[in-house]
Enzyme design. Sequence first.
Site, PDB file in Angstrom:
ATOM      1  N   ARG A  44       0.819  -1.215   0.000  1.00  0.00           N
ATOM      2  CA  ARG A  44       0.000   0.000   0.000  1.00  0.00           C
ATOM      3  C   ARG A  44       0.853   1.266   0.000  1.00  0.00           C
ATOM      4  NH1 ARG A  44      -5.035  -2.130   3.613  1.00  0.00           N
ATOM      5  NH2 ARG A  44      -6.248  -2.774   1.807  1.00  0.00           N
ATOM      6  N   LYS A 207     -19.093 -16.333   1.912  1.00  0.00           N
ATOM      7  CA  LYS A 207     -20.523 -16.295   2.207  1.00  0.00           C
ATOM      8  C   LYS A 207     -21.357 -15.577   1.157  1.00  0.00           C
ATOM      9  CE  LYS A 207     -20.192 -16.064   7.238  1.00  0.00           C
ATOM     10  NZ  LYS A 207     -20.263 -15.031   8.282  1.00  0.00           N
ATOM     11  N   GLY A 360     -10.100  -8.805  -0.981  1.00  0.00           N
ATOM     12  CA  GLY A 360      -8.901  -9.067  -0.197  1.00  0.00           C
ATOM     13  C   GLY A 360      -8.269 -10.416  -0.459  1.00  0.00           C
ATOM     14  N   GLY A 383     -13.195  -4.156   0.083  1.00  0.00           N
ATOM     15  CA  GLY A 383     -14.589  -3.749   0.225  1.00  0.00           C
ATOM     16  C   GLY A 383     -15.000  -2.679  -0.770  1.00  0.00           C
TER      17      GLY A 383
HETATM   18  P1  ADP Z   1     -12.558 -12.008  -0.806  1.00  0.00           P
HETATM   19  O1  ADP Z   1     -11.755 -11.479   0.367  1.00  0.00           O
HETATM   20  O2  ADP Z   1     -11.698 -12.209  -2.009  1.00  0.00           O
HETATM   21  O3  ADP Z   1     -13.764 -11.168  -1.093  1.00  0.00           O
HETATM   22  P2  ADP Z   1     -13.939 -13.867   0.884  1.00  0.00           P
HETATM   23  O4  ADP Z   1     -13.453 -13.170   2.077  1.00  0.00           O
HETATM   24  O5  ADP Z   1     -15.389 -13.799   0.578  1.00  0.00           O
HETATM   25  O6  ADP Z   1     -13.100 -13.465  -0.402  1.00  0.00           O
HETATM   26  O7  ADP Z   1     -13.636 -15.435   1.012  1.00  0.00           O
HETATM   27  C1  ADP Z   1     -12.381 -15.926   1.262  1.00  0.00           C
HETATM   28  C2  ADP Z   1     -12.417 -17.069   2.247  1.00  0.00           C
HETATM   29  O8  ADP Z   1     -13.347 -18.068   1.840  1.00  0.00           O
HETATM   30  C3  ADP Z   1     -11.085 -17.735   2.354  1.00  0.00           C
HETATM   31  O9  ADP Z   1     -10.606 -17.591   3.671  1.00  0.00           O
HETATM   32  C4  ADP Z   1     -11.352 -19.181   2.002  1.00  0.00           C
HETATM   33  O10 ADP Z   1     -10.650 -20.094   2.813  1.00  0.00           O
HETATM   34  C5  ADP Z   1     -12.837 -19.317   2.243  1.00  0.00           C
HETATM   35  N1  ADP Z   1     -13.402 -20.420   1.447  1.00  0.00           N
HETATM   36  C6  ADP Z   1     -13.413 -20.545   0.123  1.00  0.00           C
HETATM   37  N2  ADP Z   1     -13.952 -21.729  -0.238  1.00  0.00           N
HETATM   38  C7  ADP Z   1     -14.312 -22.360   0.904  1.00  0.00           C
HETATM   39  C8  ADP Z   1     -14.936 -23.614   1.191  1.00  0.00           C
HETATM   40  N3  ADP Z   1     -15.274 -24.438   0.230  1.00  0.00           N
HETATM   41  N4  ADP Z   1     -15.151 -23.912   2.495  1.00  0.00           N
HETATM   42  C9  ADP Z   1     -14.798 -23.065   3.476  1.00  0.00           C
HETATM   43  N5  ADP Z   1     -14.199 -21.877   3.255  1.00  0.00           N
HETATM   44  C10 ADP Z   1     -13.964 -21.534   1.989  1.00  0.00           C
HETATM   45 MG    MG Z   2     -11.991 -11.724   2.497  1.00  0.00          MG
END
Ligand code: ADP
Ligand code: MG
Length: 431
Positions: A44, A207, A360, A383
């Site tokens: 950053r 989620k 992230g 975000g």
């Molecule tokens: P981003 O930060 O890119 O928006 P998220 O925070 O929504 O992504 O999701 C990332 C997390 O989701 C990671 O920590 C990963 O381990 C978890 N994850 C991905 N697939 C699964 C799964 N099948 N079961 C449990 N956790 C998962």
């Molecule tokens: Mg995340």
Amino acid sequence: MPVQLSPNVDLPTIEDLDISGRLVLIRVDFNTPLKDGKVADDTRIRAALPTIEYALKQNAKVILMSHLGRPKGRNVDELSLAPVGEVLAGYLKREVLLSDRPMGEGSAYLVQNLKDGEVLLLENVRFHSGETKNNEHLAKELAAFTEFYVNDAFGTAHRAHASTVGITQYIHEGVAAGYLMVEEVRALSRIQHAHRSELLAVIGGAKVSDKLAVLRSLILKANTVLIGGAMAYTFLAAQGAKTGLSRVELDQLDTARSLLALAQEKNVKLLLPVDHLGATEFSEESEVQTIDSIDIPDDLMGLDIGPKTIELFSEAIAKAKVLIWNGPMGVFEWPAYATGSFAIAEAFAQSNGYTVIGGGDSVRAIHESGQAEHVSHVSTGGGASLEFLELDKGAFLPGIEAIIKRDLEIKQLQDELNQELAAQPKLTPID
Ligand code: ADP
Ligand code: MG
């Protein structure tokens, strides 16, 4: 030249300001991870350099302001920006002054004595509780330090805080976006304004409930939507597939059903995993099993997409012209379940289209895959980049909108002043 975001919305950039020899306060995002009192990752800091270096080249008096962590309105020594200042000084090859408090007499004294080409870093702005409340008094005090204001903190553009939104109201000379902000806005606008037939979105991660708004908006915008990660099991369960021990959000099943129905109604090709990698428990040590069907046996949980899904998703990716990816395909933190995310990274890298990664963990995944240099844009704002892609958000993220609006106001006020001056009778010198 301002960046045109839509026919009558312009985002002014730092190059539009005449900052030479003047005070410019730059809101940067120095929210860097620290370890043992040192900067653990300076991404950053490096990302903010182009804007800071430009201001220094213009011989401006540069004041930098950022938040770091969540001190919740108190002085927390461990969240001082001092280690950031040290790293920054190394990159800029010059001294970086640090104020001991973000505001107050000490800072005011340093600002008053700042010379052309000097850099002052204000201490963590979240040491004031007014920052996150967008407190008017704090905004005014911050604005009083400077003539010009530049926001280069894309990562906080979705928050209306005193240092990102409130402050703009009290700036009179000029406001603008820095290079990082401009680059982010340009890239994400390309996704937002892509033609439906060209746009493909890959969405994954933890989620459904975290990403409802962006899921809905991408289903409305894109031609193809690929869903992986833990959230895929909620969609699969909503369709009646067996999901075993996988993480399913039971309270989101109806939402998932309505999103599936929306996709069908809009003729969007929405693809879910057709096979999986899984294990009997949520543990890095558990033995990896390939589940060669949509249904997952009762004693297993899905932890990554399987080889057939990788092929299916990669084929769709190869056909798309504009692509956005958010959210890992599996538990990529464990090497055994990084395969799916790395395969998507590879497919994005090989695409001839315009490829953007945001979020992230997805950004971490693309870096770890070694493919980050082969995609068009890796967003620095988790975000913020997601919110930007929500319907009708974009340029209306609070931090961006504040600049656009204040810029118009300042120009209007300056026009009025000029007209008044022109209307005044000319004074003729008396001999
Ligand atoms: P981003 O930060 O890119 O928006 P998220 O925070 O929504 O992504 O999701 C990332 C997390 O989701 C990671 O920590 C990963 O381990 C978890 N994850 C991905 N697939 C699964 C799964 N099948 N079961 C449990 N956790 C998962
Ligand atoms: Mg995340």
